[in-house]
Write a protein that holds these residues in place. Structure first.
Motif, short mmCIF file in Angstrom:
data_model
loop_
_atom_site.label_atom_id
_atom_site.label_comp_id
_atom_site.label_asym_id
_atom_site.label_seq_id
_atom_site.Cartn_x
_atom_site.Cartn_y
_atom_site.Cartn_z
N PRO A 116 0.82 -1.21 0.00
CA PRO A 116 0.00 0.00 0.00
C PRO A 116 0.86 1.26 0.00
CG PRO A 116 0.04 -0.99 2.19
CD PRO A 116 0.75 -1.94 1.27
N GLY A 117 0.24 2.37 -0.38
CA GLY A 117 0.96 3.65 -0.41
C GLY A 117 0.43 4.49 -1.55
N HIS A 118 0.65 4.03 -2.77
CA HIS A 118 0.06 4.70 -3.94
C HIS A 118 -1.47 4.59 -3.87
CE1 HIS A 118 -0.33 6.07 -8.07
NE2 HIS A 118 -0.94 4.95 -8.42
N THR A 119 -1.94 3.39 -3.64
CA THR A 119 -3.34 3.14 -3.26
C THR A 119 -3.31 2.13 -2.11
OG1 THR A 119 -3.63 1.22 -4.73
CG2 THR A 119 -4.13 3.40 -5.67
N PRO A 120 -4.43 2.03 -1.35
CA PRO A 120 -4.40 1.09 -0.21
C PRO A 120 -4.36 -0.38 -0.65
CG PRO A 120 -6.52 2.23 -0.37
CD PRO A 120 -5.62 2.88 -1.36
N GLY A 121 -4.78 -0.64 -1.87
CA GLY A 121 -4.81 -2.03 -2.34
C GLY A 121 -3.72 -2.35 -3.36
N SER A 122 -2.68 -1.54 -3.42
CA SER A 122 -1.59 -1.83 -4.37
C SER A 122 -0.87 -3.11 -3.96
CB SER A 122 -0.57 -0.68 -4.38
OG SER A 122 -1.07 0.43 -5.10
N GLY A 143 5.68 5.64 -6.91
CA GLY A 143 4.38 6.16 -7.34
C GLY A 143 3.93 7.36 -6.53
N ARG A 144 2.96 8.09 -7.09
CA ARG A 144 2.42 9.27 -6.40
C ARG A 144 1.70 8.87 -5.11
NH1 ARG A 144 -0.97 12.79 -10.65
NH2 ARG A 144 -1.56 13.79 -8.70
N VAL A 145 1.80 9.75 -4.13
CA VAL A 145 1.11 9.48 -2.87
C VAL A 145 0.20 10.65 -2.47
CG1 VAL A 145 2.72 7.79 -1.92
CG2 VAL A 145 3.18 10.22 -1.63
N ASP A 146 -0.28 11.37 -3.49
CA ASP A 146 -1.17 12.50 -3.22
C ASP A 146 -2.56 12.26 -3.83
OD1 ASP A 146 -0.36 12.55 -5.85
OD2 ASP A 146 -0.16 14.73 -5.96
N ASP A 151 -1.02 7.03 0.90
CA ASP A 151 -0.51 7.13 2.26
C ASP A 151 1.03 7.11 2.21
OD1 ASP A 151 0.44 6.59 4.82
OD2 ASP A 151 -1.24 5.28 5.33
N PRO A 152 1.66 8.27 2.43
CA PRO A 152 3.12 8.34 2.32
C PRO A 152 3.85 7.36 3.25
CG PRO A 152 2.19 10.54 2.45
CD PRO A 152 1.07 9.59 2.69
N GLU A 153 3.37 7.21 4.49
CA GLU A 153 4.07 6.30 5.40
C GLU A 153 3.90 4.85 4.96
OE1 GLU A 153 6.42 6.66 7.37
OE2 GLU A 153 6.43 4.73 8.41
N ALA A 154 2.72 4.53 4.46
CA ALA A 154 2.52 3.16 3.94
C ALA A 154 3.45 2.92 2.75
CB ALA A 154 1.06 2.97 3.52
N MET A 155 3.63 3.93 1.89
CA MET A 155 4.55 3.79 0.76
C MET A 155 5.97 3.55 1.27
SD MET A 155 5.34 3.73 -2.43
CE MET A 155 4.29 4.51 -3.66
N ARG A 156 6.38 4.29 2.27
CA ARG A 156 7.73 4.13 2.82
C ARG A 156 7.92 2.69 3.32
NH1 ARG A 156 11.31 5.30 7.17
NH2 ARG A 156 9.61 5.07 8.67
N GLN A 157 6.95 2.20 4.06
CA GLN A 157 7.05 0.82 4.59
C GLN A 157 7.04 -0.20 3.45
OE1 GLN A 157 7.83 0.17 7.63
NE2 GLN A 157 7.59 2.28 8.34
#
Ligand SMILES: [Fe+2]
Length: 208
Positions: A116-122, A143-146, A151-157
């Motif tokens: 998750p990050g770009h979208t919650p179901g990525s 990917g974009r997180v806006d 969710d930027p923190e989800a993308m980081r993880q």
């Protein structure tokens, strides 16, 4: 297993076909934009798709799902439930997938990494050292997180998780921004998101 990368549409999207060479059972990853070229590739390789694997549910990755559902018998769609909010209507014949599950393509198995990050179901799909990353990881960036559900923190993880895979992992992204394929090893040098992955504040600044 073999795969082909297929550039499609006006936004540098990449669709893929992936098939088990023993059974010829195949999957299309993110079918979008250009049915003629995707069908040409299927025909050239003498395969008919039985699975559609979605990396996420943005329309530029899924806008041929209904076409393939309507024109190929028994085709099943695999996606993460957390992206259904992006759909006008859920697809029929959908199997909702979770982190760490496996999907059979003929005699082969691919695994799912929820990113998750770009979208919650990525999700990313992995077979041996191939990793289909959708809009989670591109060459040089992520990917974009806006966007809605980002969710930027989800993308980081998620990126921390991906960069733990072996250095020889081949990255096959969902858009050909900056190029078509790379490896984890190359991205550890060339990807600005990796460079700032360990410091939240810097990472958020880079990706905003
Ligand atoms: Fe996307």
């Amino acid at each position: 297993m073999k795969y082909e990368q297929i550039p499609v549409g006006p936004m540098e999207n990449l669709s893929y076909i992936l098939w088990d060479t023993n059974t010829n059972i195949s999957a299309i990853i993110d079918p979008a934009w250009d049915k003629d070229i995707i069908e040409k590739k299927l025909k050239e390789n003498n395969i008919s798709p039985e699975l559609i694997l979605l990396t996420h549910a943005h329309s530029d990755h899924i806008n041929l799902c209904n076409y393939f559902l309507n024109n190929y018998k028994n085709i099943k769609i695999y996606m993460h439930k957390n992206d259904t909010f992006l759909l006008e209507k859920e697809f029929p014949n959908t199997i909702y997938i979770k982190d760490n599950e496996n999907i059979k393509i003929g005699n082969e198995e691919i695994s799912i990494i929820h990113t998750p990050g770009h979208t919650p179901g990525s999700v990313c799909y992995r077979w041996k050292n191939l990793l289909f990353t959708g809009d989670t990881l591109f060459l040089g960036c992520c990917g974009r997180v806006d966007l809605p559900g980002s969710d930027p923190e989800a993308m980081r993880q998620s990126l921390i998780k991906i960069f733990k895979l072996s250095d020889d992992t081949q990255i096959l992204p969902g858009h050909s921004y900056n190029g078509f394929k790379t490896t984890i090893k190359a991205q550890k040098i060339a990807n600005i998101c990796y460079k700032y992955l360990n410091t939240k504040e810097d990472f958020y600044m880079i990706i905003s």
